[in-house]
Scaffold this motif. Structure first.
Motif, PDB file in Angstrom:
ATOM      1  N   SER A  47     -36.453  -1.629  18.477  1.00 51.08           N
ATOM      2  CA  SER A  47     -36.443  -2.471  19.681  1.00 51.08           C
ATOM      3  C   SER A  47     -35.055  -3.042  19.930  1.00 51.08           C
ATOM      4  O   SER A  47     -34.607  -3.148  21.086  1.00 51.08           O
ATOM      5  N   GLN A  48     -34.351  -3.438  18.867  1.00 49.86           N
ATOM      6  CA  GLN A  48     -32.997  -3.973  19.020  1.00 49.86           C
ATOM      7  C   GLN A  48     -32.044  -2.907  19.561  1.00 49.86           C
ATOM      8  O   GLN A  48     -31.182  -3.186  20.389  1.00 49.86           O
ATOM      9  N   ILE A  49     -32.222  -1.685  19.103  1.00 47.22           N
ATOM     10  CA  ILE A  49     -31.392  -0.578  19.606  1.00 47.22           C
ATOM     11  C   ILE A  49     -31.716  -0.316  21.068  1.00 47.22           C
ATOM     12  O   ILE A  49     -30.824  -0.122  21.896  1.00 47.22           O
ATOM     13  N   ALA A  50     -33.011  -0.320  21.404  1.00 50.69           N
ATOM     14  CA  ALA A  50     -33.431  -0.048  22.781  1.00 50.69           C
ATOM     15  C   ALA A  50     -32.877  -1.079  23.754  1.00 50.69           C
ATOM     16  O   ALA A  50     -32.489  -0.750  24.880  1.00 50.69           O
ATOM     17  N   SER A  51     -32.802  -2.333  23.331  1.00 51.07           N
ATOM     18  CA  SER A  51     -32.324  -3.403  24.202  1.00 51.07           C
ATOM     19  C   SER A  51     -30.812  -3.499  24.240  1.00 51.07           C
ATOM     20  O   SER A  51     -30.243  -4.201  25.088  1.00 51.07           O
ATOM     21  N   GLY A  52     -30.132  -2.804  23.321  1.00 50.89           N
ATOM     22  CA  GLY A  52     -28.679  -2.889  23.233  1.00 50.89           C
ATOM     23  C   GLY A  52     -28.197  -4.090  22.449  1.00 50.89           C
ATOM     24  O   GLY A  52     -26.995  -4.376  22.419  1.00 50.89           O
ATOM     25  N   ALA A  53     -29.113  -4.791  21.777  1.00 48.87           N
ATOM     26  CA  ALA A  53     -28.739  -5.971  21.002  1.00 48.87           C
ATOM     27  C   ALA A  53     -27.850  -5.608  19.820  1.00 48.87           C
ATOM     28  O   ALA A  53     -27.030  -6.416  19.377  1.00 48.87           O
ATOM     29  N   GLN A  55     -25.352  -2.330  18.123  1.00 51.74           N
ATOM     30  CA  GLN A  55     -24.683  -1.035  18.303  1.00 51.74           C
ATOM     31  C   GLN A  55     -24.845  -0.534  19.741  1.00 51.74           C
ATOM     32  O   GLN A  55     -25.098   0.641  19.990  1.00 51.74           O
ATOM     33  N   GLY A  56     -24.656  -1.458  20.675  1.00 49.29           N
ATOM     34  CA  GLY A  56     -24.873  -1.135  22.074  1.00 49.29           C
ATOM     35  C   GLY A  56     -23.874  -0.157  22.652  1.00 49.29           C
ATOM     36  O   GLY A  56     -24.108   0.400  23.727  1.00 49.29           O
ATOM     37  N   ASP A  57     -22.739   0.062  21.973  1.00 49.49           N
ATOM     38  CA  ASP A  57     -21.723   0.982  22.491  1.00 49.49           C
ATOM     39  C   ASP A  57     -21.934   2.413  22.037  1.00 49.49           C
ATOM     40  O   ASP A  57     -21.151   3.299  22.380  1.00 49.49           O
ATOM     41  N   VAL A  58     -22.980   2.654  21.265  1.00 45.51           N
ATOM     42  CA  VAL A  58     -23.221   4.004  20.731  1.00 45.51           C
ATOM     43  C   VAL A  58     -23.987   4.826  21.770  1.00 45.51           C
ATOM     44  O   VAL A  58     -25.089   4.452  22.167  1.00 45.51           O
ATOM     45  N   PRO A  59     -23.433   5.964  22.228  1.00 40.95           N
ATOM     46  CA  PRO A  59     -24.104   6.773  23.242  1.00 40.95           C
ATOM     47  C   PRO A  59     -25.234   7.608  22.635  1.00 40.95           C
ATOM     48  O   PRO A  59     -25.286   7.827  21.417  1.00 40.95           O
ATOM     49  N   ALA A  60     -26.127   8.073  23.496  1.00 39.27           N
ATOM     50  CA  ALA A  60     -27.240   8.904  23.043  1.00 39.27           C
ATOM     51  C   ALA A  60     -26.738  10.260  22.565  1.00 39.27           C
ATOM     52  O   ALA A  60     -25.712  10.771  23.021  1.00 39.27           O
ATOM     53  N   ALA A  61     -27.463  10.834  21.625  1.00 39.77           N
ATOM     54  CA  ALA A  61     -27.163  12.186  21.148  1.00 39.77           C
ATOM     55  C   ALA A  61     -27.468  13.202  22.240  1.00 39.77           C
ATOM     56  O   ALA A  61     -28.211  12.923  23.187  1.00 39.77           O
ATOM     57  N   THR A  62     -26.906  14.387  22.113  1.00 38.33           N
ATOM     58  CA  THR A  62     -27.202  15.463  23.057  1.00 38.33           C
ATOM     59  C   THR A  62     -28.575  16.059  22.751  1.00 38.33           C
ATOM     60  O   THR A  62     -29.149  15.840  21.678  1.00 38.33           O
ATOM     61  N   ASP A  63     -29.087  16.836  23.695  1.00 39.55           N
ATOM     62  CA  ASP A  63     -30.373  17.496  23.481  1.00 39.55           C
ATOM     63  C   ASP A  63     -30.326  18.412  22.260  1.00 39.55           C
ATOM     64  O   ASP A  63     -31.287  18.484  21.484  1.00 39.55           O
ATOM     65  N   ALA A  64     -29.201  19.125  22.094  1.00 36.57           N
ATOM     66  CA  ALA A  64     -29.076  20.037  20.952  1.00 36.57           C
ATOM     67  C   ALA A  64     -29.053  19.269  19.636  1.00 36.57           C
ATOM     68  O   ALA A  64     -29.656  19.705  18.644  1.00 36.57           O
ATOM     69  N   GLN A  65     -28.362  18.134  19.612  1.00 33.99           N
ATOM     70  CA  GLN A  65     -28.334  17.327  18.394  1.00 33.99           C
ATOM     71  C   GLN A  65     -29.718  16.781  18.071  1.00 33.99           C
ATOM     72  O   GLN A  65     -30.133  16.759  16.903  1.00 33.99           O
TER      73      GLN A  65
END
Length: 507
Positions: A47-53, A55-65
């Protein structure tokens, strides 16, 4: 004791964000993928990751990853390596590989070596020097040319202009192709590392080394071969050149041996040869010609990697050519070779098909990417034990020796996928055991079903109920947009295979 509320690494946070972005995973579904002995991840962390609370600067992985992770999440070391391999220019991957450390200023945690070179600025006037480094990487093991890093201090200063970001990759490719042969495989990206824009050029090791300079452009010299040494790129030394040439000769010899083995398995009377220069296909039964207009578009499918949904298009013959509709798995030569995909290996198992040549299905495990696939069912069909199955795998030539080794290791120790927690998935288990309905068209409900199947013990499996449900999931979701469900289907099938057909003495 497991550490509660443990911190996830950036690459794992990238994967969490990718799972959330698909809309197919609830927060309570995600944390079991990242929990392991000694580290328990709870829903609050997700939930903390989802809200950006955090490591908010970390982008989502690619579909292949994400797809690679879902296929290997039960082995963290393999999952981490696959994450890096699928996209070495992803910011989380780059941070990890370059050992980037936050600070004032942020710093690269490694020195220049035989796979990294750092530049503070980027300028196209220095293209010949960049090209020499790129060629050197290609002739060694590949590597990163990094812009925006101070060469001596390794401080990440960031790019002072947008010249790298505005650079057209086609211009770089044209320059490299004019000055080197064979072509070099590379990719460029601007990534944010601790708030600093950094330019990355990643170079893959050349498949056909050595890459040779073909034109002069100071400091490039025609006929030179460049090689990346620790901290610098220069003309190759004799020892490294002899190693490359020896490896090339060994590779060519292996290809010849593999070709001869294929001809032996197929039978000389069933073999034809395609000349890609003129499109003529010649064999004992006659010849035919592929239109020259199609030759530039002709793509070869790497063994075990055919996909109808992704990758380069394959040549499709139409018109008077008609396929032979035999039963899947039928022998096509004296050794019973059959072309099989991971989809067919799963489908035959789910349908409980009586395949004509089960040993061919066992051999094919050396040529498919996923580790977790049904195996014991085909051994039972062939009436063989683990030792004979291991012998079959050991004798099979493959382009994927690591996958072959993994299958052999599986057999030696009777290894099966890690079972999901029965307690965590208690509600879905109860629905399944009570034969309550699941909406297999709904990705979330299909996932609940597939995970519940993985929790079952041998005595809990009602084949007449479970296999039709698994077939529904397979027909609706395997190889579709939801790569997570594809992995869940494989894991569910493999768990059933282990519970029902693995020899009892190995349990």
């Amino acid at each position: 004791m497991a550490k509660r509320n443990a911190k996830l690494d950036d690459w794992e946070v990238s994967l969490v964000r990718a799972m959330l972005a698909t809309g197919r995973y609830r927060k309570q579904d995600i944390h079991p993928y990242f929990s392991r002995p000694g580290r328990a991840i709870n829903q609050a962390r997700i939930s903390q990751i989802a809200s950006g609370a955090i490591q908010g600067d970390v982008p989502a992985a690619t579909d292949a990853q994400l797809a690679a992770f879902l296929a290997n999440y039960d082995d963290p070391a393999v999952a981490r390596r696959k994450f890096l391999e699928e996209d070495p220019l992803h910011p989380s991957a780059a941070k990890m590989i370059l050992h980037a450390q936050d600070g004032t200023p942020p710093t690269i945690g490694i020195e220049e070596n035989d796979w990294t070179e750092f530049k503070e600025t980027f300028g196209w006037n220095s293209r010949a020097a960049y090209a020499r480094t790129i060629a050197g990487f290609a002739n060694n093991r590949g590597g990163y040319l990094v812009f925006g890093v101070h060469d001596e201090s390794k401080h990440i200063v960031g790019l002072s202009s947008d010249s790298f970001k505005r650079m057209d990759p086609a211009v770089i490719s044209q320059y490299l192709n004019q000055h080197f042969a064979p072509a070099i495989r590379w990719q460029m990206e601007t990534v944010d590392i601790f708030g600093k824009p950094v330019g990355l050029i990643y170079v893959w090791q050349a498949e056909n080394r050595p890459v040779i300079c073909t034109q002069n452009h100071d400091p490039l010299k025609s006929a030179d071969i460049y090689y990346r040494y620790v901290g610098y790129s220069s003309r190759i030394n004799t020892a490294e050149l002899l190693t490359i040439l020896s490896e090339r000769d060994d590779r060519i010899e292996r290809k010849w041996m593999e070709t001869m083995r294929h001809i032996r398995h197929i039978g000389i009377d069933n073999t034809a040869v395609l000349d890609t220069s003129n499109g003529v296909v010649k064999g004992p039964g006659g010849s035919f010609v592929i239109d020259e207009a199609l030759l530039p578009k002709l793509k070869f499918i790497r063994e075990g990697h055919f996909s109808e949904d992704s990758g380069a298009p394959a040549l499709k013959l139409v018109g008077e050519v008609e396929p032979i509709r035999g039963s899947v798995g039928a022998e096509t030569g004296p050794m019973g070779r059959v072309p099989l995909s991971d989809r067919e290996l799963i489908a035959a198992f789910i349908e409980q098909r009586e395949v004509h040549n089960p040993k061919a299905y066992i051999r094919q495990l050396c040529h498919v990417q996923p580790k977790w696939m049904p195996l014991y069912y085909y051994m039972a069909s062939a009436k063989i034990g683990p030792e004979e199955a291991i012998a079959i795998l050991e004798e099979e030539p493959t382009s994927y020796p690591a996958r072959k080794t993994a299958q052999i290791d599986r057999l030696r120790v009777g290894q099966c996928p890690v079972k999901p927690s029965a307690q965590v998935h208690r509600k879905a288990r109860e629905r399944l055991l009570n034969k309550e309905p699941f909406d297999t068209s709904d990705p979330q409900d299909a996932k609940r079903l597939l995970v519940a199947i993985q929790t079952l013990s041998r005595d809990e499996i009602d084949r007449t109920h479970i296999f039709p449900l698994l077939r529904e999931c397979f027909d609706k979701h395997y190889g579709g947009e939801n790569s997570g469900l594809t992995g869940d289907i494989r894991h569910a099938a493999t768990q059933l295979d282990c519970e029902l057909w693995r020899p009892q003495e190995e349990s």
